[in-house]
Design a protein around this motif. Structure first.
Motif, PDB file in Angstrom:
ATOM      1  N   THR A 103       0.832  -1.210   0.000  1.00  0.00           N
ATOM      2  CA  THR A 103       0.000   0.000   0.000  1.00  0.00           C
ATOM      3  C   THR A 103       0.863   1.255   0.000  1.00  0.00           C
ATOM      4  N   SER A 104       1.890   1.278   0.845  1.00  0.00           N
ATOM      5  CA  SER A 104       2.737   2.467   0.911  1.00  0.00           C
ATOM      6  C   SER A 104       3.564   2.647  -0.362  1.00  0.00           C
ATOM      7  N   ALA A 105       4.012   1.545  -0.974  1.00  0.00           N
ATOM      8  CA  ALA A 105       4.788   1.647  -2.208  1.00  0.00           C
ATOM      9  C   ALA A 105       3.923   2.157  -3.360  1.00  0.00           C
ATOM     10  N   ILE A 106       2.688   1.705  -3.416  1.00  0.00           N
ATOM     11  CA  ILE A 106       1.765   2.174  -4.458  1.00  0.00           C
ATOM     12  C   ILE A 106       1.512   3.669  -4.284  1.00  0.00           C
ATOM     13  N   ALA A 107       1.282   4.084  -3.033  1.00  0.00           N
ATOM     14  CA  ALA A 107       1.032   5.507  -2.766  1.00  0.00           C
ATOM     15  C   ALA A 107       2.286   6.338  -3.059  1.00  0.00           C
ATOM     16  N   GLU A 108       3.442   5.833  -2.646  1.00  0.00           N
ATOM     17  CA  GLU A 108       4.712   6.543  -2.848  1.00  0.00           C
ATOM     18  C   GLU A 108       4.993   6.772  -4.335  1.00  0.00           C
ATOM     19  N   GLN A 109       4.668   5.789  -5.161  1.00  0.00           N
ATOM     20  CA  GLN A 109       4.918   5.875  -6.594  1.00  0.00           C
ATOM     21  C   GLN A 109       3.759   6.514  -7.362  1.00  0.00           C
ATOM     22  N   ARG A 119       7.744   0.024 -11.314  1.00  0.00           N
ATOM     23  CA  ARG A 119       8.236   1.011 -10.346  1.00  0.00           C
ATOM     24  C   ARG A 119       7.889   0.598  -8.925  1.00  0.00           C
ATOM     25  N   VAL A 120       6.680   0.074  -8.730  1.00  0.00           N
ATOM     26  CA  VAL A 120       6.255  -0.366  -7.393  1.00  0.00           C
ATOM     27  C   VAL A 120       7.119  -1.537  -6.929  1.00  0.00           C
ATOM     28  N   MET A 121       7.368  -2.495  -7.818  1.00  0.00           N
ATOM     29  CA  MET A 121       8.182  -3.656  -7.454  1.00  0.00           C
ATOM     30  C   MET A 121       9.623  -3.258  -7.153  1.00  0.00           C
ATOM     31  N   ASN A 122      10.160  -2.259  -7.846  1.00  0.00           N
ATOM     32  CA  ASN A 122      11.515  -1.793  -7.552  1.00  0.00           C
ATOM     33  C   ASN A 122      11.614  -1.246  -6.133  1.00  0.00           C
ATOM     34  N   VAL A 123      10.577  -0.534  -5.701  1.00  0.00           N
ATOM     35  CA  VAL A 123      10.555   0.000  -4.339  1.00  0.00           C
ATOM     36  C   VAL A 123      10.458  -1.150  -3.336  1.00  0.00           C
ATOM     37  N   LEU A 124       9.598  -2.122  -3.636  1.00  0.00           N
ATOM     38  CA  LEU A 124       9.369  -3.233  -2.705  1.00  0.00           C
ATOM     39  C   LEU A 124      10.551  -4.195  -2.635  1.00  0.00           C
ATOM     40  N   ARG A 125      11.230  -4.377  -3.742  1.00  0.00           N
ATOM     41  CA  ARG A 125      12.309  -5.365  -3.809  1.00  0.00           C
ATOM     42  C   ARG A 125      13.340  -5.153  -2.696  1.00  0.00           C
TER      43      ARG A 125
END
Length: 147
Positions: A103-109, A119-125
């Motif tokens: 949720t936070s990665a989706i909001a951040e991106q 982009r979301v997966m790069n943040v989460l990885r």
């Protein structure tokens, strides 16, 4: 460092005469060393975790193939290797914690659809490396983004 801990465990397994565990630890160290040689770098803990994740993924794929072929003996050996490798990973995250990070990665991106999934997966990885199955996380992200 994680690599030092693995090397210390190798020495302990050698002294204890635990050949099966020693074999797995040597396999881990060989994979780490191979990546260091290939990339001409000294791996830090995050990069070492990436190597461990890759080893686990390979073992899971092998287990599926062995079970399909009816070779439970070989599948059991792969499961043992996964147990040893997982001993070096940080504690796994709960489903709720993973959901919060997604949720936070989706909001951040500012992700709106499937085109933003990379982009979301790069943040989460970086946040989930070694703490969750990235394939399962990817499926959850895809579901959230409308896929």
């Amino acid at each position: 460092m994680l690599k030092s801990r693995i090397q210390d465990d190798m020495k302990s397994a050698l002294k204890a005469g635990d050949k099966t565990r020693l074999g797995v630890i040597r396999l881990i160290l060989a994979a780490i060393k191979q990546r260091e040689i290939d990339e001409r770098i000294e791996l830090d803990d995050a990069q070492t975790l990436a190597v461990l994740d890759k080893l686990i993924k390979q073992r899971r794929d092998a287990i599926a193939q062995y079970e399909t072929a009816g070779r439970e003996d070989l599948a059991a050996a792969e499961r043992f290797e996964i147990e040893v490798i997982q001993g070096y990973l940080p504690p796994a995250l709960t489903e709720a914690e993973i959901g919060e990070l997604i949720t936070s990665a989706i909001a951040e991106q500012g992700a709106q659809g499937l085109s933003d999934m990379g982009r979301v997966m790069n943040v989460l990885r970086s946040k989930l490396q070694g703490r969750a199955d990235l394939g399962a996380v990817s499926a959850l992200v895809k579901q959230r983004l409308g896929g």
